[in-house]
Design a protein around this motif. Structure first.
Motif, PDB file in Angstrom:
ATOM      1  N   TRP A 287       0.854  -1.192  -0.049  1.00 51.40           N
ATOM      2  CA  TRP A 287      -0.132   0.043  -0.022  1.00 51.40           C
ATOM      3  C   TRP A 287       0.718   1.208  -0.092  1.00 51.40           C
ATOM      4  CZ3 TRP A 287       0.224  -4.275   3.374  1.00 51.40           C
ATOM      5  CH2 TRP A 287      -1.067  -5.016   3.241  1.00 51.40           C
ATOM      6  N   CYS A 288       0.585   2.215  -0.782  1.00 56.71           N
ATOM      7  CA  CYS A 288       1.380   3.303  -0.932  1.00 56.71           C
ATOM      8  C   CYS A 288       0.677   4.348  -0.927  1.00 56.71           C
ATOM      9  CB  CYS A 288       2.492   3.299  -1.932  1.00 56.71           C
ATOM     10  SG  CYS A 288       1.844   3.085  -3.911  1.00 56.71           S
ATOM     11  N   GLY A 289       0.935   5.550  -0.415  1.00 58.49           N
ATOM     12  CA  GLY A 289       0.286   6.780  -0.309  1.00 58.49           C
ATOM     13  C   GLY A 289       0.868   7.809  -1.576  1.00 58.49           C
ATOM     14  N   ILE A 290       0.080   7.807  -2.618  1.00 59.09           N
ATOM     15  CA  ILE A 290       0.476   8.750  -3.897  1.00 59.09           C
ATOM     16  C   ILE A 290       0.028  10.231  -3.373  1.00 59.09           C
ATOM     17  CG2 ILE A 290       0.100   9.154  -6.141  1.00 59.09           C
ATOM     18  CD1 ILE A 290       1.536   6.403  -5.760  1.00 59.09           C
ATOM     19  N   GLU A 291      -0.964  10.173  -2.620  1.00 54.56           N
ATOM     20  CA  GLU A 291      -1.983  11.513  -2.247  1.00 54.56           C
ATOM     21  C   GLU A 291      -2.359  12.319  -3.404  1.00 54.56           C
ATOM     22  OE1 GLU A 291      -1.684  10.212   0.272  1.00 54.56           O
ATOM     23  OE2 GLU A 291       0.312   9.737   1.047  1.00 54.56           O
ATOM     24  N   THR A 292      -1.520  12.440  -4.115  1.00 53.41           N
ATOM     25  CA  THR A 292      -2.057  13.473  -5.308  1.00 53.41           C
ATOM     26  C   THR A 292      -1.146  13.247  -6.576  1.00 53.41           C
ATOM     27  OG1 THR A 292      -2.646  15.541  -6.131  1.00 53.41           O
ATOM     28  CG2 THR A 292      -0.796  15.235  -4.712  1.00 53.41           C
ATOM     29  N   LEU A 293      -1.976  13.446  -7.689  1.00 57.87           N
ATOM     30  CA  LEU A 293      -1.231  13.423  -9.054  1.00 57.87           C
ATOM     31  C   LEU A 293      -1.115  15.075  -9.619  1.00 57.87           C
ATOM     32  CD1 LEU A 293      -2.555  10.192 -10.824  1.00 57.87           C
ATOM     33  CD2 LEU A 293      -0.076  10.532  -9.721  1.00 57.87           C
ATOM     34  N   SER A 294      -1.238  15.909  -8.766  1.00 59.83           N
ATOM     35  CA  SER A 294      -1.152  17.219  -9.138  1.00 59.83           C
ATOM     36  C   SER A 294       0.371  17.721  -8.522  1.00 59.83           C
ATOM     37  CB  SER A 294      -2.140  18.084  -8.311  1.00 59.83           C
ATOM     38  OG  SER A 294      -1.566  19.430  -8.211  1.00 59.83           O
ATOM     39  N   HIS A 295       1.165  17.911  -9.400  1.00 55.09           N
ATOM     40  CA  HIS A 295       2.511  18.321  -8.870  1.00 55.09           C
ATOM     41  C   HIS A 295       2.696  19.504  -7.978  1.00 55.09           C
ATOM     42  CE1 HIS A 295       6.790  17.841  -9.231  1.00 55.09           C
ATOM     43  NE2 HIS A 295       7.160  18.869  -9.664  1.00 55.09           N
ATOM     44  N   ASP A 296       1.728  20.450  -7.894  1.00 57.89           N
ATOM     45  CA  ASP A 296       1.712  21.611  -7.141  1.00 57.89           C
ATOM     46  C   ASP A 296       1.205  21.178  -6.009  1.00 57.89           C
ATOM     47  OD1 ASP A 296       2.729  23.587  -9.269  1.00 57.89           O
ATOM     48  OD2 ASP A 296       0.835  24.202  -9.893  1.00 57.89           O
ATOM     49  N   ALA A 297       0.274  20.426  -5.934  1.00 53.76           N
ATOM     50  CA  ALA A 297      -0.240  20.043  -4.484  1.00 53.76           C
ATOM     51  C   ALA A 297       0.756  19.131  -3.687  1.00 53.76           C
ATOM     52  CB  ALA A 297      -1.713  19.380  -4.612  1.00 53.76           C
TER      53      ALA A 297
ATOM     54  N   LYS B  29       4.046  18.916  -4.133  1.00 50.48           N
ATOM     55  CA  LYS B  29       5.214  19.736  -3.470  1.00 50.48           C
ATOM     56  C   LYS B  29       4.708  20.342  -2.293  1.00 50.48           C
ATOM     57  CE  LYS B  29       6.307  22.098  -7.424  1.00 50.48           C
ATOM     58  NZ  LYS B  29       6.889  23.046  -8.373  1.00 50.48           N
ATOM     59  N   PHE B  30       3.405  20.849  -1.955  1.00 50.24           N
ATOM     60  CA  PHE B  30       3.001  21.537  -1.082  1.00 50.24           C
ATOM     61  C   PHE B  30       2.877  20.474   0.124  1.00 50.24           C
ATOM     62  CE2 PHE B  30      -0.335  23.068   1.690  1.00 50.24           C
ATOM     63  CZ  PHE B  30       0.057  24.272   2.167  1.00 50.24           C
ATOM     64  N   ALA B  31       2.524  19.428  -0.099  1.00 46.29           N
ATOM     65  CA  ALA B  31       2.261  18.589   1.107  1.00 46.29           C
ATOM     66  C   ALA B  31       3.491  17.693   1.300  1.00 46.29           C
ATOM     67  CB  ALA B  31       1.165  17.283   0.371  1.00 46.29           C
ATOM     68  N   GLY B  32       4.702  17.874   0.732  1.00 44.50           N
ATOM     69  CA  GLY B  32       6.030  17.308   0.922  1.00 44.50           C
ATOM     70  C   GLY B  32       6.126  16.069   0.190  1.00 44.50           C
ATOM     71  N   LYS B  33       5.454  15.742  -1.025  1.00 40.57           N
ATOM     72  CA  LYS B  33       5.702  14.663  -2.111  1.00 40.57           C
ATOM     73  C   LYS B  33       6.023  15.554  -3.440  1.00 40.57           C
ATOM     74  CE  LYS B  33       3.606  11.275   0.404  1.00 40.57           C
ATOM     75  NZ  LYS B  33       3.767   9.791  -0.014  1.00 40.57           N
ATOM     76  N   GLY B  34       7.302  15.869  -3.394  1.00 39.29           N
ATOM     77  CA  GLY B  34       7.817  16.615  -4.512  1.00 39.29           C
ATOM     78  C   GLY B  34       8.190  15.831  -5.916  1.00 39.29           C
ATOM     79  N   LEU B  35       8.153  14.537  -5.891  1.00 33.71           N
ATOM     80  CA  LEU B  35       8.335  13.937  -7.341  1.00 33.71           C
ATOM     81  C   LEU B  35       7.399  14.030  -8.332  1.00 33.71           C
ATOM     82  CD1 LEU B  35      10.592  11.940  -8.426  1.00 33.71           C
ATOM     83  CD2 LEU B  35       9.181   9.959  -7.338  1.00 33.71           C
ATOM     84  N   ASN B  36       7.924  14.169  -9.364  1.00 33.20           N
ATOM     85  CA  ASN B  36       7.100  14.511 -10.540  1.00 33.20           C
ATOM     86  C   ASN B  36       5.961  13.349 -10.781  1.00 33.20           C
ATOM     87  OD1 ASN B  36       5.846  14.457 -13.428  1.00 33.20           O
ATOM     88  ND2 ASN B  36       6.744  16.473 -13.650  1.00 33.20           N
ATOM     89  N   PRO B  37       4.617  13.650 -10.792  1.00 34.90           N
ATOM     90  CA  PRO B  37       3.529  12.648 -11.019  1.00 34.90           C
ATOM     91  C   PRO B  37       3.897  11.554 -11.907  1.00 34.90           C
ATOM     92  CG  PRO B  37       2.419  14.585 -10.448  1.00 34.90           C
ATOM     93  CD  PRO B  37       3.906  15.019 -10.603  1.00 34.90           C
ATOM     94  N   ASP B  38       4.212  12.138 -13.180  1.00 37.56           N
ATOM     95  CA  ASP B  38       4.672  11.339 -14.373  1.00 37.56           C
ATOM     96  C   ASP B  38       5.817  10.195 -13.704  1.00 37.56           C
ATOM     97  OD1 ASP B  38       2.676  12.547 -15.902  1.00 37.56           O
ATOM     98  OD2 ASP B  38       4.397  14.076 -16.682  1.00 37.56           O
TER      99      ASP B  38
ATOM    100  N   PRO C 130      -4.268  21.482  -0.302  1.00 35.20           N
ATOM    101  CA  PRO C 130      -4.011  22.633  -0.900  1.00 35.20           C
ATOM    102  C   PRO C 130      -3.372  22.683  -2.117  1.00 35.20           C
ATOM    103  CG  PRO C 130      -3.466  22.608   1.392  1.00 35.20           C
ATOM    104  CD  PRO C 130      -3.752  21.026   0.841  1.00 35.20           C
ATOM    105  N   LYS C 131      -3.565  23.473  -3.187  1.00 36.41           N
ATOM    106  CA  LYS C 131      -3.282  23.707  -4.604  1.00 36.41           C
ATOM    107  C   LYS C 131      -3.810  22.746  -5.413  1.00 36.41           C
ATOM    108  CE  LYS C 131       0.879  26.100  -3.117  1.00 36.41           C
ATOM    109  NZ  LYS C 131       0.687  27.100  -3.407  1.00 36.41           N
ATOM    110  N   GLU C 132      -4.526  21.830  -4.907  1.00 32.27           N
ATOM    111  CA  GLU C 132      -5.352  20.729  -5.748  1.00 32.27           C
ATOM    112  C   GLU C 132      -6.668  21.478  -6.376  1.00 32.27           C
ATOM    113  OE1 GLU C 132      -5.197  17.534  -7.274  1.00 32.27           O
ATOM    114  OE2 GLU C 132      -5.084  16.817  -5.106  1.00 32.27           O
ATOM    115  N   THR C 133      -6.945  21.475  -7.529  1.00 37.03           N
ATOM    116  CA  THR C 133      -7.902  22.108  -8.423  1.00 37.03           C
ATOM    117  C   THR C 133      -8.984  20.973  -8.992  1.00 37.03           C
ATOM    118  OG1 THR C 133      -7.048  21.695 -10.422  1.00 37.03           O
ATOM    119  CG2 THR C 133      -6.456  23.990  -9.160  1.00 37.03           C
ATOM    120  N   LYS C 134     -10.095  21.400  -9.156  1.00 34.17           N
ATOM    121  CA  LYS C 134     -11.238  20.413  -9.567  1.00 34.17           C
ATOM    122  C   LYS C 134     -10.455  19.817 -11.027  1.00 34.17           C
ATOM    123  CE  LYS C 134     -15.309  22.347  -7.809  1.00 34.17           C
ATOM    124  NZ  LYS C 134     -16.498  23.246  -8.174  1.00 34.17           N
TER     125      LYS C 134
END
Length: 187
Positions: free
Chosen positions: A129-139, A141-150, A178-182
């Motif tokens: 199980w892994c926490g990807i958290e988001t595939l938004s690069h801006d969100a 980086k804000f959350a501390g997951k700076g690796l490019n989603p690609d 934060p920094k996530e958009t629709k």
């Protein structure tokens, strides 16, 4: 905690626990997480792993006494320590029996140390199980997951390609960082 957070207990299974060869046992290998995600409530940058020699004794005792070979490895992040993963793989390879295991892991250490994938798979990794958290690069980086989603997707695909149908991966996401958009959520 009744014990210091640096203490990682050893599981002492016995015949009264009624294990059968098909059962999966808990195996605590560490506590804490070495990362510093902004949304997390864990103590920041704290990770304590059980010594490999203790884990080896535990695996041997469980196998020889009860036939246990399958484990739900309880660790907040199994692969947060490069040296630990390598030592784990070497230790498991030295056993005269095979194990299978599942655990939480992070994708981004694979970017720096891709060989960790092979070490995990060769040591019996079957599910995680892994926490990807988001595939938004801006969100991210804000959350501390700076690796490019690609790159995150590439690494997950590489792990799946290496493990084939023998492994299973679940990814977790946080909706509304934060920094996530629709639009980024839809993507």
């Amino acid at each position: 905690w009744k014990t210091p957070t640096t203490y990682v207990p050893t599981m002492r299974y016995g015949k009264s626990d009624c294990f059968e060869k098909s059962h999966w046992a808990a195996l605590e290998v560490g506590r804490g997480c070495a990362f510093n995600c902004s949304y997390c409530y864990y103590e920041k940058r704290f990770s304590q792993k059980k010594p490999i020699s203790v884990l080896e004794e535990e695996l041997k005792r469980n196998y020889y006494d009860l036939g246990i070979r399958n484990y739900n490895v309880t660790a907040d992040c199994f692969n947060d320590n490069r040296r630990f993963v390598g030592e784990w793989a070497e230790m498991v390879a030295s056993l005269d029996f095979k194990i299978e295991w599942a655990s939480y892991f992070r994708v981004d250490p694979f970017h720096k140390w891709p060989e960790m994938m092979d070490e995990m798979i060769s040591s019996g990794y079957k599910a995680g199980w892994c926490g990807i958290e988001t595939l938004s690069h801006d969100a991210g980086k804000f959350a501390g997951k700076g690796l490019n989603p690609d790159r995150v997707k590439e690494l997950l695909q590489l792990l799946k390609d290496k493990g084939g149908d023998n492994i299973w991966i679940t990814a977790y996401f946080i909706i509304g960082l934060p920094k996530e958009t629709k639009e980024s959520l839809n993507n």
